[in-house]
Design an enzyme around this catalytic site. Sequence first.
Site, PDB file in Angstrom:
ATOM      1  N   ARG A  89       5.351  -9.053  -2.208  1.00 22.24           N
ATOM      2  CA  ARG A  89       5.514  -7.917  -3.106  1.00 22.24           C
ATOM      3  C   ARG A  89       5.528  -8.429  -4.540  1.00 22.24           C
ATOM      4  O   ARG A  89       6.500  -9.020  -4.998  1.00 22.24           O
ATOM      5  CB  ARG A  89       6.796  -7.154  -2.788  1.00 22.24           C
ATOM      6  CG  ARG A  89       6.639  -6.234  -1.599  1.00 22.24           C
ATOM      7  CD  ARG A  89       7.702  -5.154  -1.576  1.00 22.24           C
ATOM      8  NE  ARG A  89       7.309  -4.063  -0.706  1.00 22.24           N
ATOM      9  CZ  ARG A  89       8.062  -3.000  -0.479  1.00 22.24           C
ATOM     10  NH1 ARG A  89       9.256  -2.891  -1.033  1.00 22.24           N
ATOM     11  NH2 ARG A  89       7.639  -2.035   0.315  1.00 22.24           N
ATOM     12  N   SER A 117       3.446  -0.578   1.950  1.00 19.97           N
ATOM     13  CA  SER A 117       3.811   0.457   0.984  1.00 19.97           C
ATOM     14  C   SER A 117       2.888   1.659   1.058  1.00 19.97           C
ATOM     15  O   SER A 117       3.339   2.810   0.989  1.00 19.97           O
ATOM     16  CB  SER A 117       3.805  -0.123  -0.439  1.00 19.97           C
ATOM     17  OG  SER A 117       4.855  -1.050  -0.605  1.00 19.97           O
ATOM     18  N   TYR A 125      13.159  -5.689  -1.085  1.00 24.76           N
ATOM     19  CA  TYR A 125      13.696  -5.000   0.081  1.00 24.76           C
ATOM     20  C   TYR A 125      15.226  -4.994   0.028  1.00 24.76           C
ATOM     21  O   TYR A 125      15.842  -5.886  -0.559  1.00 24.76           O
ATOM     22  CB  TYR A 125      13.255  -5.695   1.383  1.00 24.76           C
ATOM     23  CG  TYR A 125      11.782  -5.626   1.658  1.00 24.76           C
ATOM     24  CD1 TYR A 125      11.185  -4.463   2.144  1.00 24.76           C
ATOM     25  CD2 TYR A 125      10.972  -6.736   1.434  1.00 24.76           C
ATOM     26  CE1 TYR A 125       9.825  -4.409   2.406  1.00 24.76           C
ATOM     27  CE2 TYR A 125       9.602  -6.687   1.697  1.00 24.76           C
ATOM     28  CZ  TYR A 125       9.041  -5.520   2.176  1.00 24.76           C
ATOM     29  OH  TYR A 125       7.702  -5.458   2.428  1.00 24.76           O
ATOM     30  N   GLN A 156       0.056  -5.363  -5.363  1.00 26.87           N
ATOM     31  CA  GLN A 156       0.303  -3.954  -5.018  1.00 26.87           C
ATOM     32  C   GLN A 156      -0.909  -3.290  -4.384  1.00 26.87           C
ATOM     33  O   GLN A 156      -0.780  -2.498  -3.452  1.00 26.87           O
ATOM     34  CB  GLN A 156       0.726  -3.174  -6.265  1.00 26.87           C
ATOM     35  CG  GLN A 156       2.151  -3.425  -6.697  1.00 26.87           C
ATOM     36  CD  GLN A 156       2.529  -2.609  -7.913  1.00 26.87           C
ATOM     37  OE1 GLN A 156       1.653  -2.078  -8.618  1.00 26.87           O
ATOM     38  NE2 GLN A 156       3.814  -2.496  -8.188  1.00 26.87           N
ATOM     39  N   ASP A 213      -0.957  -4.037  -0.668  1.00 25.83           N
ATOM     40  CA  ASP A 213       0.302  -3.825   0.051  1.00 25.83           C
ATOM     41  C   ASP A 213       0.190  -2.656   1.036  1.00 25.83           C
ATOM     42  O   ASP A 213       0.477  -1.512   0.713  1.00 25.83           O
ATOM     43  CB  ASP A 213       1.428  -3.575  -0.960  1.00 25.83           C
ATOM     44  CG  ASP A 213       2.801  -3.500  -0.315  1.00 25.83           C
ATOM     45  OD1 ASP A 213       2.888  -3.530   0.927  1.00 25.83           O
ATOM     46  OD2 ASP A 213       3.795  -3.396  -1.060  1.00 25.83           O
TER      47      ASP A 213
END
Length: 380
Positions: A122, A133, A228, A127, A130
């Site tokens: 992360r 997500s 997280y 991003q 990812d």
Amino acid sequence: MRLAIPRETHPGEDRASVTPDTVKKLVRLGADLAIESGAGAGAGFSDEAYAAEGASVVTDRDALLGSADMVLRLRKPELDEIAKLKSGCIHVSYLDPFNEHALIREFAAKSITAVSMEMIPRSTRSQKMDALSSQANLAGYMAVMLAATRLPRIFPMMMTPAGTLKPSKVFIIGAGVAGLQAIATAKRLGARVTAFDTRPVVAEQVQSLGGKFLEIDLGDTGQTADGYARELTPEQVEIQRQAQKAVIADSDVVITTAQVFGRKPPVLVTADMVAGMAPGSVVVDMAAETGGNVEGSVPDEVVDVGGVTIVGTGNLANLVARDATQMYASNMFNLVEDTWDKETGAFVLDMENDILPGCVITHAGAVVHPTIKDIIEGAS
């Protein structure tokens, strides 16, 4: 370099790892792309649409896998399929490496380079790759939609000649990607939203979406380097449960999103809390597949417990398979493109890259990810 896209065979899985648009982009990079017939059918993409963008559509699955220099898929493979891959092949998919030890050992034994989409670091740069997500965003949205269809009342306040209907009260436990999307969706539908997360740092994000952040003093919690939530101690979990009890009893809908990567999630809504909710209330346990946050939830089932509906439906992103495929395919393409050499038309396994060392699990006949290696060796 031949990129192979096998059809997903997990029961009920409608998502795919490529769209016609990402096929077009991969072919432009110089990839020789072959896709198994029917791979995109569940998401509404036909074989003809893939072929039109330059993919070869094949029906022989074993031949497809055996010819692959790189396999792009969504679900982890069955053990017997690894033997069909040639040595040195790169395999990219979800792998659940913390738990699938036999699978990881088999990848290493066959000298397959296994890349885990769950393990994408992360960071700001990653991003766009990812997948956790991107799929969690859709899952958070769908959790609210499922609750709205099960609740015997509407979410928004409504003023009518027959009287005023009060807005529904929604309580969301966990304000990660899925939780924040659930908050935003419930607010758009007009509900009054309260949320809690063990990371006080996210309170501002909850409030920016129009939700109320429930303050609970759990002591030192914080978050991991990847953003997280850290696993709570048993004492902290009990403090959280007791502080949430009154809020849960006063809520029409409760949505739990708390998952601990690689481990069983904590039980946050106990049977007595469910019993304290009014008949007709709805609880959506987004962690039901991996052990559940709610006592009484059943994976992939909707059950009635004392008049309270508990939704344990899993793989929520799959319920909007077309959008889920579009997002996952984009994640996959961005990962491939990141180290693709356009001159040679091949993916370069650059372990000096800031992303690949975090998600490459096996390579050159060995388990190379330090954390996974320690876990597997410790379990032997």
